[in-house]
Design an enzyme around this catalytic site. Structure first.
Site, short mmCIF file in Angstrom:
data_model
loop_
_atom_site.label_atom_id
_atom_site.label_comp_id
_atom_site.label_asym_id
_atom_site.label_seq_id
_atom_site.Cartn_x
_atom_site.Cartn_y
_atom_site.Cartn_z
N CYS A 78 -8.97 -6.12 -11.24
CA CYS A 78 -8.38 -5.24 -10.27
C CYS A 78 -7.78 -3.82 -10.81
O CYS A 78 -8.21 -2.85 -9.59
CB CYS A 78 -7.29 -5.69 -10.20
SG CYS A 78 -5.80 -6.36 -10.61
N HIS A 117 -0.91 -7.09 -10.66
CA HIS A 117 -1.91 -6.91 -9.71
C HIS A 117 -1.66 -5.19 -9.32
O HIS A 117 -0.51 -4.46 -9.06
CB HIS A 117 -2.04 -7.36 -8.34
CG HIS A 117 -2.97 -7.19 -7.33
ND1 HIS A 117 -4.72 -7.13 -7.95
CD2 HIS A 117 -3.41 -7.07 -6.15
CE1 HIS A 117 -4.95 -6.61 -7.21
NE2 HIS A 117 -4.33 -6.73 -5.79
N ASP A 134 -7.26 -2.48 -1.29
CA ASP A 134 -7.80 -2.94 -2.67
C ASP A 134 -8.66 -3.96 -2.33
O ASP A 134 -9.33 -4.07 -1.80
CB ASP A 134 -6.34 -4.44 -2.06
CG ASP A 134 -6.26 -4.97 -3.77
OD1 ASP A 134 -7.03 -4.92 -4.60
OD2 ASP A 134 -5.43 -6.05 -3.47
#
Length: 285
Positions: A78, A117, A134
């Site tokens: 991420c 995250h 995202d």
């Protein structure tokens, strides 16, 4: 943690857009935002090969360009994906706020999960509502396209179903929760599943350097202990979790199989996920 020296090399927007195959408009508008978000996910795989080998991946833009853009047969997790994507959005004229979220899939209490995250809040000129974007959430419940920050409204993003709801209020900032609709097949009714929870507090690159180091090198972190790679494939989603391959097709059909040995794991990484394995890395199997 070693001191990080940030590169001064400018972000190469042309190279990035070429990597994701985007030849559409380069305007800071909702259509461009949706288009490059989906194109990024289709082009660049999610993978944790560096942490699996004991290395915290660099979040320096020059290093991310070398690995995810010019490397072409590597992906990342991420912090890498969303750091790179944020740079692309800013080069296109969007305003981006970097967020930190708690991954709450399967959690009994949201507060039991740390903020591990990275997600993005994107301002679209002319639109009063910011969008949650995202490209780095390594799960079948991930967003395929950005969604407006609007509570209790269902969004259909490139075939997936998501909504944002408000979570338990435990502080001065409102909590948002991204939920994905999980279709359990013909024999059971589907339902909404919480993916991650976040507030709108801005986070800085230095924050992610610390979180990245912890997630990549802590021996208790799942990313340092098990192989995890995924990408969008024609008509579905392909996941490699350790020595298991799970394919989820757009019609909801799920197939799963166990790989026989390390050679087969390497074959799936290379042939099916388009990834090169770093030299010397031992894989499950």
């Amino acid at each position: 943690m070693p001191e990080t020296v940030r590169a001064t090399t400018p972000f190469d927007l042309d190279a990035y857009l070429g990597r994701i195959g985007w030849d559409g408009e380069r305007r800071p508008d909702a259509g461009t935002l949706r288009g490059i978000h989906l194109a990024h996910l289709r082009a660049v795989a999610f993978e944790n090969l560096d942490p699996l080998g004991g290395t915290a991946p660099s979040l320096d833009l020059a290093d991310l360009m070398a690995k995810l853009v010019h490397g072409r047969r590597r992906g990342g997790y991420c912090y890498e994906h969303n750091t790179l994507f944020a740079a692309a959005l800013e080069a296109l004229g969007f305003q981006v706020t970097r967020l930190a979220a708690r991954v709450v899939v399967g959690a009994d209490r949201f507060e039991d999960r740390p903020r591990s995250h990275m997600a993005l809040l994107v301002e679209v000129p002319g639109d009063p509502r910011p969008h949650l974007a995202d490209v780095g959430f390594g799960a079948i419940g991930s967003l395929l396209e950005p969604v407006p920050l609007l509570a209790d409204t269902e969004f259909h993003d490139a075939g997936r179903r998501h909504r944002l709801v408000h979570g338990p209020h435990r502080g001065p900032l409102e909590m948002w929760v991204l939920e994905s609709y999980e279709d359990r097949g013909e024999r059971a009714e589907g339902g909404w599943v919480a993916q991650y929870a976040f507030t709108l507090e801005p986070f800085e690159p230095s924050d992610y350097e610390m979180i990245n180091w912890h997630v990549a090198t802590n021996p208790r972190s799942p990313f340092s202990r098990r192989l995890y790679a995924q990408r969008l494939v024609p008509a579905g989603h392909l996941l490699l979790d350790g020595d298991r391959v799970v394919e989820t097709r757009d019609d909801g059909t799920v197939t799963e199989r166990k790989l026989a040995d390390e050679a087969e794991v390497r074959r799936v990484l290379s042939a099916d996920l388009g990834l090169d394995v770093p030299e010397g890395l031992t894989l499950p199997g």
